[in-house]
Each structure stands twice: as structure tokens, then as C-alpha cells.
Design an enzyme around this catalytic site. Structure first.
Site, PDB file in Angstrom:
ATOM      1  N   ASN A   9      53.446 112.651   6.226  1.00  0.00           N
ATOM      2  CA  ASN A   9      52.979 111.315   5.447  1.00  0.00           C
ATOM      3  C   ASN A   9      52.074 110.662   6.385  1.00  0.00           C
ATOM      4  O   ASN A   9      52.526 109.784   7.251  1.00  0.00           O
ATOM      5  CB  ASN A   9      54.108 110.687   4.965  1.00  0.00           C
ATOM      6  CG  ASN A   9      53.726 109.702   4.133  1.00  0.00           C
ATOM      7  OD1 ASN A   9      52.591 108.921   4.180  1.00  0.00           O
ATOM      8  ND2 ASN A   9      54.609 109.485   2.994  1.00  0.00           N
ATOM      9  N   LYS A  10      50.957 110.437   6.094  1.00  0.00           N
ATOM     10  CA  LYS A  10      49.891 109.910   7.112  1.00  0.00           C
ATOM     11  C   LYS A  10      50.094 108.146   7.005  1.00  0.00           C
ATOM     12  O   LYS A  10      49.789 107.628   7.796  1.00  0.00           O
ATOM     13  CB  LYS A  10      48.517 110.363   6.996  1.00  0.00           C
ATOM     14  CG  LYS A  10      48.179 111.929   7.124  1.00  0.00           C
ATOM     15  CD  LYS A  10      46.863 112.139   7.932  1.00  0.00           C
ATOM     16  CE  LYS A  10      46.849 113.264   8.421  1.00  0.00           C
ATOM     17  NZ  LYS A  10      47.583 114.589   7.903  1.00  0.00           N
ATOM     18  N   LYS A  12      52.740 106.730   6.462  1.00  0.00           N
ATOM     19  CA  LYS A  12      53.873 106.483   7.176  1.00  0.00           C
ATOM     20  C   LYS A  12      53.329 106.045   8.688  1.00  0.00           C
ATOM     21  O   LYS A  12      54.035 105.332   9.390  1.00  0.00           O
ATOM     22  CB  LYS A  12      55.071 107.350   6.994  1.00  0.00           C
ATOM     23  CG  LYS A  12      55.951 107.444   5.879  1.00  0.00           C
ATOM     24  CD  LYS A  12      56.846 108.433   5.901  1.00  0.00           C
ATOM     25  CE  LYS A  12      57.863 108.485   4.365  1.00  0.00           C
ATOM     26  NZ  LYS A  12      58.975 109.196   4.572  1.00  0.00           N
ATOM     27  N   ASP A  69      63.563 109.066   6.284  1.00  0.00           N
ATOM     28  CA  ASP A  69      63.787 109.424   4.949  1.00  0.00           C
ATOM     29  C   ASP A  69      63.837 107.958   4.171  1.00  0.00           C
ATOM     30  O   ASP A  69      64.519 107.251   4.605  1.00  0.00           O
ATOM     31  CB  ASP A  69      64.843 110.449   4.514  1.00  0.00           C
ATOM     32  CG  ASP A  69      64.593 110.945   3.203  1.00  0.00           C
ATOM     33  OD1 ASP A  69      63.630 111.720   3.075  1.00  0.00           O
ATOM     34  OD2 ASP A  69      65.377 110.681   2.359  1.00  0.00           O
ATOM     35  N   TYR A 150      55.240 104.245  -4.109  1.00  0.00           N
ATOM     36  CA  TYR A 150      55.619 103.261  -5.289  1.00  0.00           C
ATOM     37  C   TYR A 150      54.997 101.821  -4.869  1.00  0.00           C
ATOM     38  O   TYR A 150      55.584 101.117  -5.536  1.00  0.00           O
ATOM     39  CB  TYR A 150      57.271 103.387  -5.216  1.00  0.00           C
ATOM     40  CG  TYR A 150      57.926 104.671  -5.698  1.00  0.00           C
ATOM     41  CD1 TYR A 150      57.836 105.162  -6.933  1.00  0.00           C
ATOM     42  CD2 TYR A 150      58.482 105.435  -4.651  1.00  0.00           C
ATOM     43  CE1 TYR A 150      58.456 106.156  -7.459  1.00  0.00           C
ATOM     44  CE2 TYR A 150      59.190 106.786  -5.203  1.00  0.00           C
ATOM     45  CZ  TYR A 150      59.150 106.847  -6.665  1.00  0.00           C
ATOM     46  OH  TYR A 150      59.645 108.515  -6.940  1.00  0.00           O
ATOM     47  N   ASP A 151      54.699 101.748  -3.770  1.00  0.00           N
ATOM     48  CA  ASP A 151      54.182 100.330  -3.390  1.00  0.00           C
ATOM     49  C   ASP A 151      53.331  99.445  -4.492  1.00  0.00           C
ATOM     50  O   ASP A 151      53.678  98.441  -4.700  1.00  0.00           O
ATOM     51  CB  ASP A 151      53.010 100.324  -2.359  1.00  0.00           C
ATOM     52  CG  ASP A 151      53.576 100.711  -1.088  1.00  0.00           C
ATOM     53  OD1 ASP A 151      54.913 100.343  -0.948  1.00  0.00           O
ATOM     54  OD2 ASP A 151      53.045 100.919   0.061  1.00  0.00           O
ATOM     55  N   LYS A 171      53.391  93.884   4.831  1.00  0.00           N
ATOM     56  CA  LYS A 171      54.277  94.733   4.296  1.00  0.00           C
ATOM     57  C   LYS A 171      55.242  95.202   5.412  1.00  0.00           C
ATOM     58  O   LYS A 171      56.796  95.045   5.144  1.00  0.00           O
ATOM     59  CB  LYS A 171      53.571  96.053   3.733  1.00  0.00           C
ATOM     60  CG  LYS A 171      54.724  97.155   3.207  1.00  0.00           C
ATOM     61  CD  LYS A 171      54.149  98.527   2.824  1.00  0.00           C
ATOM     62  CE  LYS A 171      55.120  99.485   2.661  1.00  0.00           C
ATOM     63  NZ  LYS A 171      54.769 100.803   2.384  1.00  0.00           N
TER      64      LYS A 171
HETATM   65  P1  IMP Z   1      60.126 110.409   1.539  1.00  0.00           P
HETATM   66  O1  IMP Z   1      60.785 109.493   2.729  1.00  0.00           O
HETATM   67  O2  IMP Z   1      58.762 110.847   2.093  1.00  0.00           O
HETATM   68  O3  IMP Z   1      61.180 111.435   0.975  1.00  0.00           O
HETATM   69  O4  IMP Z   1      59.606 109.451   0.301  1.00  0.00           O
HETATM   70  C1  IMP Z   1      60.057 109.462  -0.973  1.00  0.00           C
HETATM   71  C2  IMP Z   1      59.011 108.761  -1.795  1.00  0.00           C
HETATM   72  O5  IMP Z   1      58.905 107.701  -1.737  1.00  0.00           O
HETATM   73  C3  IMP Z   1      57.779 109.510  -1.744  1.00  0.00           C
HETATM   74  O6  IMP Z   1      57.089 109.622  -3.185  1.00  0.00           O
HETATM   75  C4  IMP Z   1      56.952 108.413  -1.098  1.00  0.00           C
HETATM   76  O7  IMP Z   1      55.520 108.424  -1.603  1.00  0.00           O
HETATM   77  C5  IMP Z   1      57.742 107.289  -1.565  1.00  0.00           C
HETATM   78  N1  IMP Z   1      57.842 106.271  -0.531  1.00  0.00           N
HETATM   79  C6  IMP Z   1      58.291 106.257   0.654  1.00  0.00           C
HETATM   80  N2  IMP Z   1      58.382 105.209   1.310  1.00  0.00           N
HETATM   81  C7  IMP Z   1      57.349 104.476   0.585  1.00  0.00           C
HETATM   82  C8  IMP Z   1      56.843 103.015   0.825  1.00  0.00           C
HETATM   83  O8  IMP Z   1      57.031 102.680   1.952  1.00  0.00           O
HETATM   84  N3  IMP Z   1      56.136 102.576  -0.170  1.00  0.00           N
HETATM   85  C9  IMP Z   1      56.040 103.410  -1.289  1.00  0.00           C
HETATM   86  N4  IMP Z   1      56.526 104.410  -1.311  1.00  0.00           N
HETATM   87  C10 IMP Z   1      57.232 105.089  -0.623  1.00  0.00           C
END
Ligand code: IMP
Length: 189
Positions: A9-10, A12, A69, A150-151, A171
Site C-alpha cells: 500500500n503506497k 501507507k 494491519d 475509508y478516509d 491526519k
Molecule cells: P489493511 O490494513 O491494508 O488490511 O487495510 C484494511 C482496509 O482499510 C483497506 O481497504 C484499506 O484501504 C483501509 N485502510 C487502512 N488504513 C486506512 C486509513 O488510514 N484510512 C482509510 N482507509 C484505510
């Protein structure tokens, strides 16, 4: 000190690199694009811990590393999508969540974002977990152009803004990820 962050995830990566630059002179983040399977366990602590163990077994990493995660836990939906946040986002997206929340009012819209960082000082040591949470609510509609996932529907209550309406620095100051990662930086220092 160099820390390897394993993720695909770029967004992140941008958040974590900016944070490391802002918070510490001694820590440099190196990104390793590595796609480990998304475990469907009930607690994201277990997902992060087991993912870190999986990664250690699969690839030779010579430096300290971490994975993370994250999950969105919505009160009115009994914590759904929680550990299934990635799967649910891919299937129904923000529009789907807003539909599920259409008749929910006030307190029922409360939600928590949680990040668990699993850090290994070396491949020989067990993962250490750092948890960060951000309290907010599900907005009535998508707002903001920034961020990811989900931002646009997660409104950070104290600011009255969705994460997608904040700059990356704003953020990270209050976010689940910012809080978890700062705990890791404190531990290291
Ligand atoms: P994961 O940690 O990559 O499994 O993320 C789970 C889901 O939550 C993914 O669809 C991500 O896009 C979303 N997600 C993770 N971190 C954030 C965030 O900081 N903001 C919004 N969505 C997030």
C-alpha cells in the site's frame, strides 16, 4: 537506524515515511513491496502478529522490519468490517458502507479506526505489537479528496473533518497509524 516496512500500500508508505522524517532524525524507512496473504482472523492484533511471523519464514530479511494491519470498526454494525476491512472495501467500497448506515443516527454512527504495527528487531525475535486508535464517526456522505480507502467517510470528531479533508501531516497527527507508529518510534529511541 533503518527499518523495513513491508506493504503493497503506497499510501501507507507515504504516511509512514513522512512521519518518520518529521518525528525522528535517526530512523529511516525503507519500503519493501511484498504481498503476503491477508489473513481473515477475528482480531487485527492476531492478523498483524501472524503476518509478521509468516513474512519471517518466507523471506530473508537482514534488518529490523515491521508490517501493519488496520481496520475500521463501526459501532452500529457490531464492529464490522473490522478485520475484514480490506475485503469489504474491495467488494462494496465507501458507497456500500454508507448504504448500510443509511438509517443510523447520532451515537450509532460512531466508529474506531485501529492500526496494529508488528515490529521485529530481527528475524530471530518475536513480533512486538504497537496499537493506535482514532475515534470518529461515519460521515453522512463522502467528503474530501485526499487520503485513501475509508478516509472520505471517516470523520475525526475533534476536527469535524474527514481524514480525506486533512493534509497528510494533519491526519498523521491524530490517526490510528500515526499513533501506533509513534509508539514504535518511542520504543526504538
Ligand atoms: P489493511 O490494513 O491494508 O488490511 O487495510 C484494511 C482496509 O482499510 C483497506 O481497504 C484499506 O484501504 C483501509 N485502510 C487502512 N488504513 C486506512 C486509513 O488510514 N484510512 C482509510 N482507509 C484505510
Amino acid at each position: 537506524m533503518e527499518l523495513i516496512f513491508l506493504t503493497t500500500n503506497k499510501n501507507k508508505v507515504k504516511e509512514i515515511k513522512d512521519l518518520a522524517d518529521a518525528e525522528s532524525k535517526n530512523v529511516r524507512i525503507e519500503h519493501l513491496e511484498y504481498d503476503y496473504p491477508e489473513l481473515q482472523l477475528e482480531e487485527i492484533e492476531a492478523v498483524a502478529e501472524e503476518s509478521a511471523k509468516y513474512v519471517k519464514e518466507k523471506i530473508a530479511i537482514k534488518k529490523a522490519f515491521f508490517i501493519e494491519d488496520s481496520g475500521l470498526f463501526i459501532r452500529a454494525l457490531n464492529g464490522f468490517p473490522g478485520p475484514f476491512s480490506a475485503y469489504v472495501f474491495n467488494k462494496i467500497g465507501n458507497a456500500g458502507i454508507l448504504k448500510l448506515m443509511a438509517d443510523k443516527k447520532g451515537e450509532e454512527r460512531k466508529a474506531t479506526f485501529k492500526t496494529v504495527v508488528a515490529f521485529c528487531e530481527s528475524v530471530k525475535t518475536a513480533p512486538i505489537l504497537f496499537v493506535g486508535i482514532a475515534e470518529g464517526k461515519i460521515a453522512e456522505k463522502e467528503r474530501g479528496e485526499r487520503g485513501f480507502g475509508y478516509d472520505p467517510i471517516f470523520e475525526f470528531e475533534e476536527a469535524g473533518k474527514t481524514f480525506a479533508e486533512m493534509s497528510r501531516a494533519e491526519k498523521s497527527e491524530v490517526s490510528h497509524r500515526g499513533r501506533a507508529f509513534r509508539k514504535l518510534l518511542n520504543y526504538i529511541s
